[in-house]
Design a protein around this motif. Structure first.
Motif, PDB file in Angstrom:
ATOM      1  N   PHE A  34       0.889  -1.142  -0.099  1.00  0.00           N
ATOM      2  CA  PHE A  34      -0.024   0.004  -0.111  1.00  0.00           C
ATOM      3  C   PHE A  34       0.822   1.200   0.039  1.00  0.00           C
ATOM      4  O   PHE A  34       1.586   1.462   0.676  1.00  0.00           O
ATOM      5  CB  PHE A  34      -0.949  -0.062   1.299  1.00  0.00           C
ATOM      6  CG  PHE A  34      -2.159  -1.065   1.010  1.00  0.00           C
ATOM      7  CD1 PHE A  34      -3.031  -1.001   0.210  1.00  0.00           C
ATOM      8  CD2 PHE A  34      -1.727  -2.028   2.073  1.00  0.00           C
ATOM      9  CE1 PHE A  34      -3.948  -1.781   0.283  1.00  0.00           C
ATOM     10  CE2 PHE A  34      -2.850  -3.139   2.053  1.00  0.00           C
ATOM     11  CZ  PHE A  34      -3.882  -3.218   1.012  1.00  0.00           C
ATOM     12  N   ARG A  78      -0.618  -1.267  -4.580  1.00  0.00           N
ATOM     13  CA  ARG A  78      -1.683  -0.333  -4.529  1.00  0.00           C
ATOM     14  C   ARG A  78      -1.343   0.934  -4.214  1.00  0.00           C
ATOM     15  O   ARG A  78      -1.142   1.351  -3.111  1.00  0.00           O
ATOM     16  CB  ARG A  78      -2.888  -1.014  -3.654  1.00  0.00           C
ATOM     17  CG  ARG A  78      -3.391  -2.453  -4.234  1.00  0.00           C
ATOM     18  CD  ARG A  78      -4.277  -2.964  -3.387  1.00  0.00           C
ATOM     19  NE  ARG A  78      -4.286  -4.367  -3.434  1.00  0.00           N
ATOM     20  CZ  ARG A  78      -5.212  -5.292  -2.683  1.00  0.00           C
ATOM     21  NH1 ARG A  78      -6.060  -4.667  -1.705  1.00  0.00           N
ATOM     22  NH2 ARG A  78      -5.178  -6.474  -2.821  1.00  0.00           N
ATOM     23  N   HIS A  81      -3.420   4.821  -1.703  1.00  0.00           N
ATOM     24  CA  HIS A  81      -3.888   4.137  -0.720  1.00  0.00           C
ATOM     25  C   HIS A  81      -3.118   4.192   0.644  1.00  0.00           C
ATOM     26  O   HIS A  81      -1.894   4.169   0.719  1.00  0.00           O
ATOM     27  CB  HIS A  81      -3.929   2.383  -0.800  1.00  0.00           C
ATOM     28  CG  HIS A  81      -4.883   2.007  -1.622  1.00  0.00           C
ATOM     29  ND1 HIS A  81      -4.811   2.213  -3.237  1.00  0.00           N
ATOM     30  CD2 HIS A  81      -6.032   1.106  -1.396  1.00  0.00           C
ATOM     31  CE1 HIS A  81      -5.922   1.403  -3.825  1.00  0.00           C
ATOM     32  NE2 HIS A  81      -6.526   1.111  -2.617  1.00  0.00           N
ATOM     33  N   VAL A  95      -7.314   0.981   5.919  1.00  0.00           N
ATOM     34  CA  VAL A  95      -6.710   1.349   4.411  1.00  0.00           C
ATOM     35  C   VAL A  95      -7.852   2.444   4.018  1.00  0.00           C
ATOM     36  O   VAL A  95      -9.049   2.183   3.862  1.00  0.00           O
ATOM     37  CB  VAL A  95      -6.321   0.424   3.537  1.00  0.00           C
ATOM     38  CG1 VAL A  95      -5.572   1.146   2.474  1.00  0.00           C
ATOM     39  CG2 VAL A  95      -5.434  -0.584   4.246  1.00  0.00           C
ATOM     40  N   ASP A  97      -8.647   4.043   0.556  1.00  0.00           N
ATOM     41  CA  ASP A  97      -8.559   4.081  -1.020  1.00  0.00           C
ATOM     42  C   ASP A  97      -8.827   5.717  -1.234  1.00  0.00           C
ATOM     43  O   ASP A  97      -9.817   5.954  -1.513  1.00  0.00           O
ATOM     44  CB  ASP A  97      -9.530   3.192  -1.720  1.00  0.00           C
ATOM     45  CG  ASP A  97      -9.413   3.243  -3.384  1.00  0.00           C
ATOM     46  OD1 ASP A  97      -8.889   4.423  -3.780  1.00  0.00           O
ATOM     47  OD2 ASP A  97      -9.783   2.185  -3.828  1.00  0.00           O
TER      48      ASP A  97
END
Length: 452
Positions: A34, A78, A81, A95, A97
Motif C-alpha cells: 500500500f 496499490r 492507498h 486503509v 482508498d
C-alpha cells in the motif's frame, strides 16, 4: 490467518527492496504493498537535481513503476492507498482508498512498515499549506515545485532550515536564477558538522550569492490569496515568491498509535538487528525506524537512502526466513552545493562530550590534487579521535571537486574501529591528478596522532 500474506505499508526504497527480496526467495508468496502516493521505488535524493534541470524529467528518478512490480514481479502494488491504523491484535490494517474515498480492513499474516520520514512542517503557523509553500520528501512534492516554478516564474525563494535538503534546494534554485534566502534558527548551517566546519559552509553558501540569516526563527507568514508574500522571523520580514521547508524530517509513525508497536528515538520504530518490532510478525525498515550508532552504541534517528535500502533488504530476508542482520550505521552523509562538497561520518564534538569520551581533534587545509597539478582545489579535513587509544571517532570534509568521497575512507575506519595509525598506514592510491602524495585524510591523521 493466512501467514502467506505479506502486507507492506510504503512503496519506496525500504518497502520495495524488501518486497523484491521476499519475491526472490518465496516466489509463491502473496505480497500486497500500500503506497499513499502514485509512485514507487523512486529516488527522493534526486529531487533537487530534477528541480535544477540537471535531470530532465521526473521519470528518470523512478527505478521501477507500480505496473512493472505488478506484471514482472507479481507484487500487488496499490498506489493512492493510505494506511490509517494498524490493529496488531487482530492482524489487520485500516486503509483509505484515496481515489474511491472509501475505507476497508486488510488482513495480514506478516506486516512490514516502511512509511519513511516526513518533512518537518510548522503546522501551528498559518499559511504552512499555502499554494507556494513546499516540503521536499516525495516525488510528488518535487513535481509540484517544478510545476510552480515553470508556471509562476518566481524571482526569490526563502528556504527555512540549513540542513542537507535546504542546501541542496538552495543550489537547485540558484541554478534556476532564483534568488535564495536561507533562514536558520541555529548559529550555523549544517548542524551535523562541528561549529568550526559549519562556519566554512555558511561562508561558502554566502559566496555563491545566497543570503543567509542565522539565529533567526520563523514566526509567521504574510498571506494574500492563499499565497505567502512575506516570511516573518523574530528579527525581520522577508519577501518571498515561494517558500521551501528544509527543517529536517521525522519518522512517519503517528498512525501507529494504539497498535502496541514500540517507538524509540524521536518516535521512530524500535527494531532489532533483523528489523523485527516488539510485536510478532511485524517488521519495520527505512526512515521510520531508529538505527544503532556503531560509534556511540546508542540508537539514533537517521533518514538516509543508503540505510533505507539496506534495512529493507534485511527485513525482506528476515521475513522470508533467511538469516540476515543490519549492524547499524555511523551517520555518513555527503552534500553538494554548487562547487562545494560537504561530507561527514561518525560523531561530532558535542556528541563526544555528551558521552563523556575524551577526544582530540584537529583541522588541516590541503588540496584535492598535487598542488602543482592544474585545477587543484582546496580541501579542509577535520578528524576526531579517542585521546588514549587513537581510535578514529569521526571526520568532516569540506572542499571543491574531488573532496567529498574521501569520506568513505573515514567511514570505513570509523565502522571498523581503526586508529589514526591504521589510517596513516593505509595504502591509498596516489597520482597527481587525484591526490597529493599524502592524501589529505592521512595528512590530518599524521597531525592528530601527535596529540594522542
Amino acid at each position: 490467518m493466512d501467514n502467506n500474506i505479506l502486507v507492506i505499508i510504503g512503496g519506496d526504497a525500504a518497502g520495495m527492496s524488501a518486497a523484491s527480496k521476499v519475491r526472490r526467495v518465496q516466489p509463491d508468496k502473496q505480497i500486497i504493498v500500500f503506497e499513499k502516493s502514485g509512485y514507487t521505488s523512486y529516488s527522493a535524493c534526486g529531487i533537487p537535481y530534477f528541480i535544477s534541470g540537471l535531470i530532465a524529467t521526473s521519470d528518470e528518478l523512478i527505478a521501477r513503476s507500480p505496473e512493472e512490480f505488478r506484471t514482472k514481479y507479481n507484487i500487488d502494488v496499490r498506489t493512492q492507498h493510505l494506511v490509517l491504523q494498524v490493529d496488531t491484535e487482530n492482524k489487520r490494517i485500516r486503509v483509505l482508498d484515496k481515489i474511491k474515498d472509501t475505507e476497508f480492513w486488510q488482513p495480514y499474516g506478516q506486516l512490514l512498515i516502511t512509511t519513511g520520514g516526513k518533512p518537518y512542517c510548522p503546522k501551528d503557523i498559518a499559511g504552512y499549506n499555502a499554494q507556494n509553500v513546499f516540503g521536499v520528501s516525495t516525488l510528488k512534492s518535487g513535481i509540484n515545485i517544478e510545476n510552480f516554478i515553470r508556471n509562476n516564474n518566481p524571482k526569490n525563494a526563502v528556504i527555512i532550515g540549513g540542513g542537507y535538503i535546504g542546501l541542496e534546494m538552495a543550489e537547485a534554485l540558484l541554478i534556476r536564477n532564483i534568488g535564495v534566502t536561507i533562514i536558520n534558527r541555529s548559529a550555523q548551517l549544517m548542524n551535523t558538522l562541528d561549529p568550526d566546519m559549519g562556519q566554512i559552509v555558511t561562508e561558502a553558501v554566502r559566496n555563491l550569492g545566497a543570503k543567509v540569516y542565522l539565529n533567526e526563527t520563523l514566526k509567521a507568514f504574510e498571506i494574500q490569496e492563499n499565497a505567502v508574500t512575506h516570511v516573518i522571523t523574530d528579527k525581520q520580514s522577508l519577501p518571498a515568491d515561494m517558500v521551501i521547508f528544509g527543517m529536517g524530517s521525522s519518522p512517519n509513525t503517528a498512525f501507529l498509535a494504539g497498535s502496541g508497536i514500540a517507538l524509540g528515538v524521536r518516535n521512530a520504530i524500535k527494531v532489532n538487528a533483523q528489523m523485527q518490532t516488539n510485536v510478532p510478525d511485524v517488521w519495520a525498515a527505512g526512515d521510520c525506524t531508529e538505527t544503532l550508532n556503531l560509534v556511540s552504541k546508542k540508537h539514533f534517528y537517521i533518514a538516509m537512502g543508503t540505510v533505507a535500502n539496506k534495512t529493507g533488504v534485511v527485513a525482506g530476508s528476515s521475513i522470508a526466513g533467511e538469516a540476515a542482520t543490519f549492524p547499524g550505521a555511523v551517520g555518513t552523509a555527503v552534500c553538494k552545493v554548487c562547487s562545494y562538497e560537504v561530507a561527514r561520518s561518525g560523531l561530532q564534538e558535542k556528541e563526544l562530550s555528551k558521552l563523556g569520551i575524551e577526544y582530540v581533534a584537529t583541522i588541516i587545509d590541503s588540496t584535492t590534487r598535487a598542488g602543482y597539478y592544474p585545477d587543484s582545489k582546496k580541501i579542509v579535513v577535520k578528524l576526531l579521535a579517542e585521546k588514549n587509544s587513537g581510535r578514529l571517532l569521526g571526520g568532516q570534509i569540506i572542499g571543491e571537486e574531488g573532496a567529498a568521497k574521501r569520506i568513505d575512507v573515514l567511514a570505513t575506519a570509523v565502522t571498523h574501529n581503526l586508529t589514526l595509525q591504521h589510517l596513516i598506514d593505509m595504502d591509498l592510491s596516489y597520482a597527481p591528478p587525484f591526490s597529493p602524495v599524502w592524501d589529505p585524510v592521512q595528512t590530518c591523521a599524521r597531525k592528530l596522532v601527535k596529540l594522542i
